[in-house]
Design a protein around this motif. Structure first.
Motif, PDB file in Angstrom:
ATOM      1  N   GLN A  54      -1.391 -12.395  14.724  1.00 52.85           N
ATOM      2  CA  GLN A  54      -2.100 -11.805  13.595  1.00 52.85           C
ATOM      3  C   GLN A  54      -1.479 -10.493  13.111  1.00 52.85           C
ATOM      4  OE1 GLN A  54      -4.658 -13.538  12.048  1.00 52.85           O
ATOM      5  NE2 GLN A  54      -3.853 -15.081  13.473  1.00 52.85           N
ATOM      6  N   ASP A  55      -0.612  -9.910  13.913  1.00 49.12           N
ATOM      7  CA  ASP A  55       0.065  -8.680  13.514  1.00 49.12           C
ATOM      8  C   ASP A  55       1.409  -8.623  14.225  1.00 49.12           C
ATOM      9  OD1 ASP A  55      -0.551  -7.936  16.149  1.00 49.12           O
ATOM     10  OD2 ASP A  55      -2.343  -6.825  15.531  1.00 49.12           O
ATOM     11  N   ILE A  90       8.613 -12.016   8.741  1.00 49.47           N
ATOM     12  CA  ILE A  90       8.719 -11.640   7.330  1.00 49.47           C
ATOM     13  C   ILE A  90       7.337 -11.589   6.688  1.00 49.47           C
ATOM     14  CG2 ILE A  90       9.599 -12.373   5.081  1.00 49.47           C
ATOM     15  CD1 ILE A  90      12.000 -13.611   6.616  1.00 49.47           C
ATOM     16  N   ALA A  91       6.512 -12.593   6.982  1.00 54.65           N
ATOM     17  CA  ALA A  91       5.179 -12.640   6.392  1.00 54.65           C
ATOM     18  C   ALA A  91       4.331 -11.444   6.805  1.00 54.65           C
ATOM     19  CB  ALA A  91       4.491 -13.950   6.790  1.00 54.65           C
ATOM     20  N   LEU A  92       4.461 -11.020   8.062  1.00 51.20           N
ATOM     21  CA  LEU A  92       3.664  -9.898   8.546  1.00 51.20           C
ATOM     22  C   LEU A  92       4.220  -8.544   8.089  1.00 51.20           C
ATOM     23  CD1 LEU A  92       2.975 -11.147  12.187  1.00 51.20           C
ATOM     24  CD2 LEU A  92       1.312 -10.996  10.326  1.00 51.20           C
ATOM     25  N   VAL A  98      10.579   1.107   9.760  1.00 47.91           N
ATOM     26  CA  VAL A  98       9.202   1.277   9.284  1.00 47.91           C
ATOM     27  C   VAL A  98       8.635  -0.068   8.854  1.00 47.91           C
ATOM     28  CG1 VAL A  98       7.719   2.431   7.609  1.00 47.91           C
ATOM     29  CG2 VAL A  98       9.748   3.606   8.488  1.00 47.91           C
ATOM     30  N   ALA A  99       7.659  -0.560   9.591  1.00 47.67           N
ATOM     31  CA  ALA A  99       6.987  -1.793   9.199  1.00 47.67           C
ATOM     32  C   ALA A  99       6.263  -1.574   7.878  1.00 47.67           C
ATOM     33  CB  ALA A  99       6.001  -2.219  10.281  1.00 47.67           C
ATOM     34  N   GLY A 100       6.409  -2.508   6.952  1.00 53.74           N
ATOM     35  CA  GLY A 100       5.809  -2.356   5.633  1.00 53.74           C
ATOM     36  C   GLY A 100       6.744  -1.731   4.620  1.00 53.74           C
ATOM     37  N   ALA A 101       7.966  -1.366   5.020  1.00 52.37           N
ATOM     38  CA  ALA A 101       8.943  -0.819   4.076  1.00 52.37           C
ATOM     39  C   ALA A 101       9.312  -1.878   3.036  1.00 52.37           C
ATOM     40  CB  ALA A 101      10.191  -0.358   4.822  1.00 52.37           C
TER      41      ALA A 101
END
Length: 260
Positions: free
Chosen positions: A78-79, A186-188, A108-111
């Motif tokens: 889920q993450d 990639i999706a997360l 950075v996750a979400g970059a």
């Protein structure tokens, strides 16, 4: 040493024995046929009992499809932390047994930018992070040239999380096992742009190889704009290719500017 009997005499004696009813040759040593019969019975009973147990075991333990197992494990994450734990627990990739560390990600996750390399090398395997050797140092300089860095504006991972022996190319079955995890990654991470770094990454995400032909041309990977480019390790071996790499970096910067 020649036999004392000639051929004709020997044949005549053999025929005479046959006429007398001889139908068996006597061995040089005696054989206990009763013991041999008991031993044969014991082996037969053991053979009859063993296949039943083995057959039951085979029924109880159906063959496992490693790719299907990878799909299930990746989908359940889920993450990013859950995905990393799922990859660490995945038992079917043989590379895991020879690696020191799972190399999951850095940056950075979400970059907006997600760079996807090929597989860890020696330095990455030791430190548990992607792109930390000489190639990683060059990558950091390349990112800095377009105002990006893994500290605040880029996210980095690899197709494979474990180092192949002697840095050999990953085998197709190894890529296939880990591809569901990469897709979930990639999706997360939810990047806006994917940079596909090197031939193996192109093979995994695009189903194509030939980085000199693919680089610099925008395409799609997992529904995201994606740009293949040379691996920094290739640039270290072929400095003349840095001209093309600079062109690709400018393409990345322009794409990010257009998405702002």
């Amino acid at each position: 040493m020649e036999s004392a009997l000639d051929w004709h005499t020997a044949r005549a004696m053999l025929e005479w024995q046959a006429e007398m009813g001889v139908d068996e040759a006597i061995l040089a040593t005696p054989v206990d046929r009763f013991a041999a019969e008991e031993e044969a019975k014991a082996k037969a009973e053991a053979a009859r009992a063993q296949p039943v147990g083995q057959a039951a075991q085979r029924v109880a333990e159906p063959e496992v499809d490693p790719i299907e197992e990878a799909v299930k494990a990746a989908k359940a994450a889920q993450d990013l932390a859950g995905l990393q734990a799922a990859m660490a627990a995945y038992p079917h990739c043989p590379l895991k047994r020879g690696a020191r560390n799972l190399v999951f990600s850095d940056g950075v996750a979400g970059a907006k930018v997600m760079l996807i390399g090929e597989a860890p090398g020696r330095d990455e395997d030791l430190q548990g992070k992607p792109f930390v050797g000489r190639a990683g140092q060059l990558l950091d300089k390349m990112l800095a040239a377009i105002d990006l860095s893994r500290e605040d504006s880029a996210y980095i991972t690899n197709v494979l999380p474990w180092r192949p022996p002697q840095n050999r190319d990953p085998k197709p079955e190894e890529i296939a096992m880990m591809l569901p995890f990469l897709k979930r990654h990639i999706a997360l991470a939810k990047p806006e742009v994917i940079v596909i770094v090197g031939n193996i990454s192109c093979q995994a995400l695009l189903g194509k190889r030939g980085i000199t032909r693919l680089r610099g041309k925008w395409t799609q990977a997992e529904g995201k704009p994606a740009l293949p480019m040379f691996h920094p390790a290739y640039l270290l071996r072929n400095p003349a290719a840095k001209r093309e790499a600079w062109s690709d970096l400018l393409e990345i910067r322009a794409k990010l500017n257009s998405l702002s």
